[in-house]
Motif scaffolding. Structure first.
Motif, short mmCIF file in Angstrom:
data_model
loop_
_atom_site.label_atom_id
_atom_site.label_comp_id
_atom_site.label_asym_id
_atom_site.label_seq_id
_atom_site.Cartn_x
_atom_site.Cartn_y
_atom_site.Cartn_z
N TYR A 90 51.56 9.60 -29.29
CA TYR A 90 52.28 10.01 -30.48
C TYR A 90 51.29 10.81 -31.37
O TYR A 90 51.80 11.41 -32.28
N GLU A 97 46.28 15.33 -34.77
CA GLU A 97 46.78 14.27 -35.51
C GLU A 97 47.20 14.58 -36.93
O GLU A 97 47.96 14.08 -37.62
N ASN A 149 46.02 0.54 -40.48
CA ASN A 149 45.94 1.69 -41.23
C ASN A 149 46.00 1.85 -42.56
O ASN A 149 45.19 2.51 -43.15
N CYS A 176 38.88 9.54 -37.67
CA CYS A 176 39.31 8.67 -36.18
C CYS A 176 39.08 10.21 -35.18
O CYS A 176 39.37 9.58 -33.95
N SER A 180 39.34 -1.99 -31.02
CA SER A 180 40.06 -0.86 -30.04
C SER A 180 40.34 0.15 -30.85
O SER A 180 40.59 0.33 -32.05
N GLY A 181 40.69 1.40 -30.10
CA GLY A 181 41.16 2.53 -30.83
C GLY A 181 42.10 3.28 -29.75
O GLY A 181 41.94 3.01 -28.31
N VAL A 182 43.05 3.95 -30.22
CA VAL A 182 44.16 4.47 -29.26
C VAL A 182 43.51 5.66 -28.45
O VAL A 182 44.21 6.04 -27.35
N TYR A 187 40.28 9.90 -43.42
CA TYR A 187 40.62 9.07 -42.53
C TYR A 187 40.92 9.78 -41.10
O TYR A 187 40.28 9.22 -40.07
N TYR A 245 44.37 -5.80 -33.34
CA TYR A 245 45.84 -5.89 -33.91
C TYR A 245 46.67 -7.36 -33.36
O TYR A 245 45.83 -8.26 -33.34
N ASN A 254 51.02 8.29 -41.65
CA ASN A 254 49.67 7.86 -42.12
C ASN A 254 49.96 8.53 -43.75
O ASN A 254 49.50 7.61 -44.63
N GLY A 314 48.57 -1.30 -28.08
CA GLY A 314 47.92 -0.04 -28.51
C GLY A 314 46.14 -0.31 -28.17
O GLY A 314 45.25 0.29 -28.54
N GLN A 333 39.03 7.09 -32.74
CA GLN A 333 40.22 6.40 -33.32
C GLN A 333 40.00 5.09 -34.35
O GLN A 333 38.91 5.38 -34.98
N SER A 334 40.75 4.19 -33.98
CA SER A 334 40.53 3.06 -35.05
C SER A 334 39.33 2.45 -34.89
O SER A 334 38.94 1.42 -35.59
N PHE A 385 49.84 -2.02 -36.32
CA PHE A 385 48.48 -1.37 -37.25
C PHE A 385 49.00 -0.28 -38.12
O PHE A 385 48.44 0.31 -38.95
#
Ligand code: DON
Length: 337
Positions: free
Chosen positions: A47, A185, A141, A220, A284-286, A216, A268, A192, A311, A83-84, A116
């Protein structure tokens, strides 16, 4: 589910099988690397278009102990976007500067039980406004964009310098934004932006929500490798002191609050399952990274881009579980000495 569509359907359960016993960290890291090297389960996030282009075979494992020893296997030099995982360190920055209650009162520290990037979770928070601390947290998010908006500074540059300065201190080196990820992004983060606008409309973001969403997005897009991430996790494991550089990045007394939010919301809607299997506060992060913290023992990180439906990196979950369990890293299994 939108994310399930983005990430592809993946339903193979994580293995709870006990890995071969390892007596030392390097053997544990090597064993997990060898065991999961050929594991191709999961699918890169797409995404954010730039993430789909990252090599899905990338696999790096790193563990840093609280006395500063570094153990690695695989590709621990190639950078992915944080990322996250960044959300942990922006939350930590706000907690360090403004105290744990600042986050608890403005954003909340409860799991949402939703994805998220859920907008329904924002609406639920709005409905509960005024009934106590909001049912939100800084690792999803809406809460993360709000936390970024809380970092103080007279200009966007000042706020950014504070954010990246904090990340650098945790990682123990100067990190950079991966510009291709930031652009990709920024071009596709309308969801977002909607979340930021709603959090502003409902009073959780006090001003300039557009700046908060942009910063933000930038945070990320910071590039990190498995070794950087393990150092960041180890700093939390070591009471806020980077065990490699020796710099006290955060007050020791404030670290437990950071770890608490990681434990309840770090993976998550799979956070409960993760805690059940490992007992480790994690995030975690995507981009494919996961960090996990064994307080007083070690920080561990794995980078492997293919994700499950929630994710979270599939191989990172498997490798961290195997390594930590073989080293007795579960803090919930601590015995009296
Ligand atoms: O805002 C986003 O969607 C991404 N920049 C970060 C999401 C993320 O990493 C969720 N992780 N599991």
């Amino acid at each position: 589910m939108a994310l399930a569509l983005c990430l592809g359907v993946f339903s193979t359960p994580l293995s709870l099988a006990t890995p071969p016993a390892a007596s030392d960290p390097q053997s544990a890291v090597n064993a997990a690397y060898a065991r999961f090297k050929g594991d191709t389960d999961g699918k890169n996030a797409d995404y954010i278009p730039a993430l789909a282009k990252v090599d899905p075979k990338l696999f790096g494992v790193a563990l840093v102990t609280v006395d500063g020893k570094v153990y690695t296997a695989g590709d621990v030099n190639t950078e992915v976007s944080i990322q996250s995982i960044s959300k942990v360190f922006t939350m930590a920055q706000v907690i360090q500067e403004q105290g744990p209650e600042s986050i608890e009162k403005r954003i909340g520290v409860d799991a949402t039980g939703a994805r998220f990037n859920s907008i329904i979770a924002v609406e639920a928070v709005k409905t509960l406004a005024g009934t106590g601390a909001p049912e939100m947290n800084p690792l999803v998010n809406p809460g993360a964009i709000s936390a970024t908006s809380m970092v103080t500074g007279a200009s966007a540059d000042q706020v950014w310098n504070k954010i990246i300065g904090t990340y650098n201190d945790y990682a123990g080196r100067s990190l950079n934004v991966l510009q291709d990820v930031y652009k990709s992004e920024s071009d596709t983060n309308q969801r977002n932006q909607a979340i930021g606008a709603l959090m502003f409309a409902y009073g959780y973001i006090k001003n300039n929500w557009q700046q908060a969403v942009d910063l933000y997005t930038r945070q990320c897009s910071v590039g990190v490798n498995a070794k950087d991430l393990a150092g960041m996790a180890a700093t939390l494991a070591n009471g806020g002191k980077n065990p490699v550089t020796g710099k006290q990045v955060m007050d020791e007394a404030k670290v437990p609050q950071v770890l608490a939010v990681m434990a309840t919301a770090g993976l998550y809607d799979d956070s409960g399952k993760w805690l059940y299997q490992t007992g480790l506060p994690a995030k975690s992060g995507v981009g494919g990274g996961i960090i996990a913290v064994s307080p007083g023992k070690f920080g561990i990180a794995v980078v492997s881009p293919p994700l499950d439906d929630a994710g979270n990196s599939v191989r990172a979950q498997r490798a961290i579980t195997a390594i930590s369990n073989s080293l007795g890293g579960n803090p919930l299994a601590a015995k009296p000495k």
